[in-house]
Scaffold this motif. Structure first.
Motif, short mmCIF file in Angstrom:
data_model
loop_
_atom_site.label_atom_id
_atom_site.label_comp_id
_atom_site.label_asym_id
_atom_site.label_seq_id
_atom_site.Cartn_x
_atom_site.Cartn_y
_atom_site.Cartn_z
N GLU A 160 13.53 13.27 -0.24
CA GLU A 160 11.94 12.61 -0.22
C GLU A 160 12.02 12.23 -1.78
N MET A 181 12.70 6.63 3.15
CA MET A 181 13.32 7.86 3.69
C MET A 181 13.65 7.72 5.00
N HIS A 182 13.08 7.09 5.84
CA HIS A 182 13.48 7.03 7.23
C HIS A 182 14.73 6.06 7.46
N HIS A 199 3.40 5.06 -1.02
CA HIS A 199 3.73 6.29 0.06
C HIS A 199 4.09 5.62 0.98
N LYS A 200 3.83 4.69 1.57
CA LYS A 200 4.24 4.08 2.91
C LYS A 200 5.67 3.19 2.64
N THR A 225 8.13 6.29 2.23
CA THR A 225 8.43 6.92 3.67
C THR A 225 9.42 5.90 4.49
N SER A 226 9.21 4.54 4.50
CA SER A 226 10.13 3.68 5.07
C SER A 226 11.51 3.79 4.52
N GLN A 237 11.25 8.06 -3.46
CA GLN A 237 10.05 7.87 -4.16
C GLN A 237 10.85 7.15 -5.33
#
Length: 205
Positions: free
Chosen positions: A151, A133-134, A126-127, A130-131, A155
């Motif tokens: 999102e 996606m940022h 998940h981290k 998320t990284s 993934q």
């Protein structure tokens, strides 16, 4: 003279280092607390002042490795050079994973047997997603197809990077880390349009 806090920190460091060596030599399932304490040069009882059992030691090792890999994989993407940034990000992830490949192998093995390690594995993925996606948000995605969820795409890209890197170090394929980094970063850049369109401060805004 070291303070008590410093001595405790040193003992913990020694136990973690010793545990990593023992796990690598004997396998996690066959390593005992006594093995770890002896390798660390500490009394058996001192182990329990820091860890409840070997599972707690392995969890601490994995959390430390994840924190380092998370730091290393923080996006380097910039709006003016996103393609170069993607390659740097991917390459460093692959390098950092290789440096702790023994721990990632233990995580894979533990994830299939114990819920604690499965949870750690899920949190790490998940981290990573998320990284990514940022990074996509900071650099823009000029070729992203309308309706495609960033999102979900993050993934997918995270799975591509983590699974390919795992295969590189655990299954010994014919490709090298550099070749893998080139392939993945090229796919990412094509998917996101970084090789076709140069973004600008105006576009980014």
């Amino acid at each position: 003279m070291p303070t008590q806090k410093e001595r405790n920190a040193e003992t913990r460091r020694r136990l973690l280092s010793a545990a990593r060596e023992v796990f690598a030599e004997k396998g996690y399932a066959h390593a005992s607390v006594a093995d770890v304490a002896k390798r660390a040069g500490r009394a058996h009882g001192s182990f329990y002042l820091h860890f409840a059992n070997n599972e707690a030691v392995l969890q601490a090792l994995l959390e430390d490795a994840m924190a380092q890999l998370s730091l290393e994989s923080k996006t380097l993407w910039q709006w003016d050079e996103p393609e170069s940034g993607v390659h740097k990000t991917v390459r460093r992830f692959i390098e950092a994973y290789g440096e702790d490949r023994d721990l990632w192998l233990l995580l894979d093995q533990g994830s299939s047997l114990e819920s604690t390690f499965k949870k750690l594995s899920d949190q790490w993925f998940h981290k990573l997603a998320t990284s990514i996606m940022h990074g996509m948000a900071s650099a823009g995605t000029p070729a992203l197809m309308p309706g495609l969820d960033p999102e979900v795409l993050a993934q997918v890209l995270a799975g591509m990077l983590s699974d390919s890197t795992r295969a590189l170090y655990q299954e010994n394929p014919s490709w090298t880390p550099d070749e893998l980094a080139d392939e993945i970063s090229t796919i990412w850049s094509l998917t996101l349009g970084y090789d076709q369109v140069s973004t600008s401060p105006t576009d980014h805004a």
